[in-house]
Design an enzyme around this catalytic site. Structure first.
Site, mmCIF file in Angstrom:
data_model
loop_
_atom_site.group_PDB
_atom_site.id
_atom_site.type_symbol
_atom_site.label_atom_id
_atom_site.label_comp_id
_atom_site.label_asym_id
_atom_site.label_seq_id
_atom_site.Cartn_x
_atom_site.Cartn_y
_atom_site.Cartn_z
ATOM 1 N N ASP A 47 0.851 -1.186 0.000
ATOM 2 C CA ASP A 47 0.000 0.000 0.000
ATOM 3 C C ASP A 47 0.888 1.238 0.000
ATOM 4 O OD1 ASP A 47 -2.706 1.249 0.249
ATOM 5 O OD2 ASP A 47 -1.829 2.071 2.069
ATOM 6 N N SER A 48 0.288 2.377 -0.313
ATOM 7 C CA SER A 48 1.029 3.637 -0.284
ATOM 8 C C SER A 48 1.341 4.072 1.149
ATOM 9 C CB SER A 48 0.224 4.734 -0.989
ATOM 10 O OG SER A 48 -0.998 4.957 -0.295
ATOM 11 N N CYS B 207 -4.045 -0.834 -2.580
ATOM 12 C CA CYS B 207 -4.073 0.611 -2.814
ATOM 13 C C CYS B 207 -4.814 0.807 -4.127
ATOM 14 C CB CYS B 207 -2.637 1.149 -2.907
ATOM 15 S SG CYS B 207 -2.501 2.845 -3.506
ATOM 16 N N GLU C 280 -2.885 9.358 7.486
ATOM 17 C CA GLU C 280 -1.451 9.111 7.678
ATOM 18 C C GLU C 280 -0.910 9.842 8.911
ATOM 19 O OE1 GLU C 280 0.990 7.211 5.987
ATOM 20 O OE2 GLU C 280 -0.723 6.215 5.081
ATOM 21 N N CYS D 157 -10.539 4.148 -1.648
ATOM 22 C CA CYS D 157 -9.156 4.266 -1.167
ATOM 23 C C CYS D 157 -9.120 3.508 0.142
ATOM 24 C CB CYS D 157 -8.784 5.737 -0.950
ATOM 25 S SG CYS D 157 -7.195 5.961 -0.127
ATOM 26 N N HIS E 40 -7.368 3.834 2.649
ATOM 27 C CA HIS E 40 -7.201 4.686 3.835
ATOM 28 C C HIS E 40 -8.559 5.095 4.423
ATOM 29 C CE1 HIS E 40 -3.051 5.211 2.427
ATOM 30 N NE2 HIS E 40 -2.767 5.820 3.563
#
Length: 265
Positions: free
Chosen positions: A9-10, A72, A151, A183, A185
């Site tokens: 993942d990012s 991702c 993040e 996404c 996230h």
């Protein structure tokens, strides 16, 4: 087969997928790599995202993984097909599973998608949804402020609530009954997103469906670990080990023992 499942993942977003895989496949070992140092991927060019995704993939291939999950959406849109063609193991992205779950849950086939700029620009979700049912109506909105919030590890409070409300305002009066969190996230902001959208809108995270497809693929390929023992999971980040450890331990609800910071060439 005892070899691990690799997840890339990012940043920390793919932990939402990892959590579901750990829950649904308790015998399987996970090796996770988050590219926190270069997150977010959303505003980057497709070429950059593809190059980064290959770097993450090669790191995990060296760990002898038996399957790769690109957790991702931006990386899935940019690099999935290329990687699938060029590695000798099964590779799964998160867009197709998310699209399938949305179609299954929608009553009026009026579906919203939120994602990074890169994912929305790619048109990957409308394409995936229409490939399943060409009668579907899709409204997509980029929410570039969400990934930096997640993040940072600070995903609650008045300011975050305001950002979520403003970002989702274009959906008012759109008639959608299902919203895809495009996404990985975004599920960490799930309660806020759900309360903002209201009870009439079903919010879909691809984690559950991705874990189910992972199980089906491993079973079909004869790759499931049939030994009933508790595996040790390993987590790598290109960013701060302490920050990643804090967010990952909170999300997975366990104090993780194997968390490491690495540098990619």
């Amino acid at each position: 087969m005892k070899q691990p499942i690799g997840i890339i993942d990012s940043g920390v977003g793919g932990l939402t997928v990892a959590k579901e895989i750990i829950r649904q496949l308790p015998n399987e070992q996970i090796i996770y790599l988050g590219d926190n140092a270069r997150c977010p991927y959303g505003p980057r060019t497709k070429e950059e995202v593809r190059a980064f995704t290959w770097q993450l993939t090669e790191f995990l291939l060296a760990k002898k993984i038996k399957m790769l999950i690109i957790a991702c959406n931006t990386a899935t849109a940019a690099a999935l097909e290329d990687i699938k063609k060029n590695v000798p193991i099964p590779v799964l992205g998160v867009i197709q599973p998310g699209a399938r779950a949305a179609i299954k849950n929608s009553s009026n086939l009026n579906i919203g998608v939120i994602g990074t700029v890169g994912t929305v620009k790619s048109g990957a979700y409308p394409d995936a949804l229409k490939s399943i049912n060409d009668q579907v109506s899709v409204k997509s909105i980029a929410c570039p402020k969400f990934v930096p919030i997640v993040e940072s590890g600070e995903y609650s409070g008045a300011l975050v609530k305001k950002v979520v409300a403003e970002s989702l305002a274009p959906f008012k009066g759109s008639g959608i009954d299902t919203l895809i969190l495009g996404c990985t996230h975004y599920p960490l902001l799930g309660p806020l997103i759900s309360s903002t959208m209201g009870k009439g809108v079903k919010v879909i995270s691809s984690g559950d469906e991705t874990a189910r497809e992972t199980s089906a693929i491993l079973e079909y390929k004869g790759l499931l670990n049939d030994q009933n023992e508790k595996p040790e999971h390993y987590f790598y980040t290109t960013g701060s080990r302490d920050m990643f450890h804090r967010i990952a331990s909170s999300w997975l609800q366990k104090d993780l023992q194997h968390v490491y910071s690495i540098k990619l060439n």
